[in-house]
Design a protein around this motif. Structure first.
Motif, mmCIF file in Angstrom:
data_model
loop_
_atom_site.group_PDB
_atom_site.id
_atom_site.type_symbol
_atom_site.label_atom_id
_atom_site.label_comp_id
_atom_site.label_asym_id
_atom_site.label_seq_id
_atom_site.Cartn_x
_atom_site.Cartn_y
_atom_site.Cartn_z
ATOM 1 N N CYS A 31 0.854 -1.188 0.000
ATOM 2 C CA CYS A 31 0.000 0.000 0.000
ATOM 3 C C CYS A 31 0.884 1.230 0.000
ATOM 4 O O CYS A 31 1.941 1.252 0.633
ATOM 5 C CB CYS A 31 -0.874 0.034 1.248
ATOM 6 S SG CYS A 31 -1.958 -1.382 1.400
ATOM 7 N N GLN A 32 0.449 2.254 -0.710
ATOM 8 C CA GLN A 32 1.213 3.489 -0.763
ATOM 9 C C GLN A 32 0.258 4.659 -0.902
ATOM 10 O O GLN A 32 -0.637 4.649 -1.752
ATOM 11 C CB GLN A 32 2.163 3.477 -1.958
ATOM 12 C CG GLN A 32 2.957 4.750 -2.079
ATOM 13 C CD GLN A 32 3.939 4.714 -3.234
ATOM 14 O OE1 GLN A 32 4.165 3.690 -3.852
ATOM 15 N NE2 GLN A 32 4.522 5.854 -3.523
ATOM 16 N N ALA A 33 0.467 5.677 -0.074
ATOM 17 C CA ALA A 33 -0.289 6.916 -0.229
ATOM 18 C C ALA A 33 0.210 7.599 -1.490
ATOM 19 O O ALA A 33 1.409 7.667 -1.738
ATOM 20 C CB ALA A 33 -0.085 7.817 0.985
ATOM 21 N N THR A 34 -0.714 8.118 -2.299
ATOM 22 C CA THR A 34 -0.322 8.758 -3.545
ATOM 23 C C THR A 34 -0.850 10.183 -3.688
ATOM 24 O O THR A 34 -0.585 10.837 -4.695
ATOM 25 C CB THR A 34 -0.807 7.948 -4.765
ATOM 26 O OG1 THR A 34 -2.236 7.845 -4.703
ATOM 27 C CG2 THR A 34 -0.173 6.570 -4.785
ATOM 28 N N GLU A 35 -1.589 10.673 -2.693
ATOM 29 C CA GLU A 35 -2.143 12.016 -2.812
ATOM 30 C C GLU A 35 -2.437 12.595 -1.435
ATOM 31 O O GLU A 35 -2.905 11.896 -0.544
ATOM 32 C CB GLU A 35 -3.430 11.960 -3.642
ATOM 33 C CG GLU A 35 -3.994 13.303 -3.991
ATOM 34 C CD GLU A 35 -5.121 13.205 -5.002
ATOM 35 O OE1 GLU A 35 -4.815 12.889 -6.180
ATOM 36 O OE2 GLU A 35 -6.277 13.411 -4.627
ATOM 37 N N TYR A 36 -2.150 13.876 -1.302
ATOM 38 C CA TYR A 36 -2.468 14.638 -0.093
ATOM 39 C C TYR A 36 -3.241 15.877 -0.507
ATOM 40 O O TYR A 36 -2.966 16.466 -1.555
ATOM 41 C CB TYR A 36 -1.192 15.099 0.627
ATOM 42 C CG TYR A 36 -0.390 13.995 1.235
ATOM 43 C CD1 TYR A 36 -0.542 13.661 2.574
ATOM 44 C CD2 TYR A 36 0.543 13.293 0.476
ATOM 45 C CE1 TYR A 36 0.216 12.648 3.139
ATOM 46 C CE2 TYR A 36 1.306 12.281 1.041
ATOM 47 C CZ TYR A 36 1.130 11.963 2.368
ATOM 48 O OH TYR A 36 1.885 10.962 2.928
ATOM 49 N N GLU A 37 -4.204 16.293 0.320
ATOM 50 C CA GLU A 37 -4.892 17.558 0.120
ATOM 51 C C GLU A 37 -4.366 18.548 1.149
ATOM 52 O O GLU A 37 -4.260 18.221 2.332
ATOM 53 C CB GLU A 37 -6.397 17.396 0.288
ATOM 54 C CG GLU A 37 -7.045 16.639 -0.842
ATOM 55 C CD GLU A 37 -8.556 16.618 -0.740
ATOM 56 O OE1 GLU A 37 -9.112 16.998 0.317
ATOM 57 O OE2 GLU A 37 -9.184 16.221 -1.725
ATOM 58 N N VAL A 38 -4.035 19.759 0.692
ATOM 59 C CA VAL A 38 -3.466 20.790 1.555
ATOM 60 C C VAL A 38 -4.356 22.021 1.479
ATOM 61 O O VAL A 38 -4.673 22.500 0.388
ATOM 62 C CB VAL A 38 -2.026 21.150 1.123
ATOM 63 C CG1 VAL A 38 -1.453 22.240 2.006
ATOM 64 C CG2 VAL A 38 -1.143 19.904 1.133
ATOM 65 N N SER A 39 -4.784 22.515 2.630
ATOM 66 C CA SER A 39 -5.622 23.712 2.689
ATOM 67 C C SER A 39 -5.493 24.325 4.070
ATOM 68 O O SER A 39 -5.289 23.618 5.051
ATOM 69 C CB SER A 39 -7.085 23.354 2.420
ATOM 70 O OG SER A 39 -7.911 24.494 2.542
ATOM 71 N N ILE A 40 -5.635 25.643 4.154
ATOM 72 C CA ILE A 40 -5.663 26.265 5.480
ATOM 73 C C ILE A 40 -7.058 26.187 6.081
ATOM 74 O O ILE A 40 -7.222 26.435 7.267
ATOM 75 C CB ILE A 40 -5.173 27.732 5.459
ATOM 76 C CG1 ILE A 40 -6.105 28.622 4.648
ATOM 77 C CG2 ILE A 40 -3.741 27.817 4.979
ATOM 78 C CD1 ILE A 40 -5.862 30.105 4.865
ATOM 79 N N LEU A 41 -8.041 25.825 5.274
ATOM 80 C CA LEU A 41 -9.408 25.670 5.774
ATOM 81 C C LEU A 41 -9.580 24.255 6.310
ATOM 82 O O LEU A 41 -9.185 23.287 5.660
ATOM 83 C CB LEU A 41 -10.413 25.959 4.667
ATOM 84 C CG LEU A 41 -10.343 27.392 4.140
ATOM 85 C CD1 LEU A 41 -11.080 27.526 2.830
ATOM 86 C CD2 LEU A 41 -10.887 28.349 5.165
#
Length: 111
Positions: free
Chosen positions: A8-18
């Motif tokens: 298993c491998q993480a392939t995406e991150y979401e970045v937001s100040i909200l």
């Protein structure tokens, strides 16, 4: 013969100040996506963030030379740092993510 072990491998991150659950969070999100061989891209609506903090709009795969890739691919820590730095400045309809945060979270101190 035994079955191979699944990886298993993480392939995406979401970045937001909200924060998650904020009504505006999804429109101000920046995505950090795995592009293989330990390299990550910082993207938003088809644009790709460069090492200098500017967004490259609509660059097609066949237009990407080695110099372009060197400026737009990062190790994970660098990609996340660049995305965090850019996150308050994402603009939607003339308003930044920081504006949206202050509007929906006026009681919290500025980040």
């Amino acid at each position: 013969m035994s079955e191979p072990v699944a990886t298993c491998q993480a392939t995406e991150y979401e970045v937001s100040i909200l924060p998650e659950g904020d009504i505006n969070q999804q429109v101000f999100v920046i995505t950090v996506q795995y592009r293989g061989v330990g390299q990550w891209a910082v993207t938003r609506h088809g644009s790709c963030l460069g090492v200098n903090g500017t967004w490259a709009d609509g660059v097609k795969p066949y237009d990407r030379g080695d110099d372009w890739l060197a400026d737009h691919r990062f190790d994970l820590d660098t990609a996340l740092a660049l995305a965090r730095k850019a996150a308050p400045h994402v603009v939607v309809n003339g308003h930044t993510a920081a504006d949206a945060y202050r509007r929906t979270h006026p009681e919290e101190p500025n980040r």
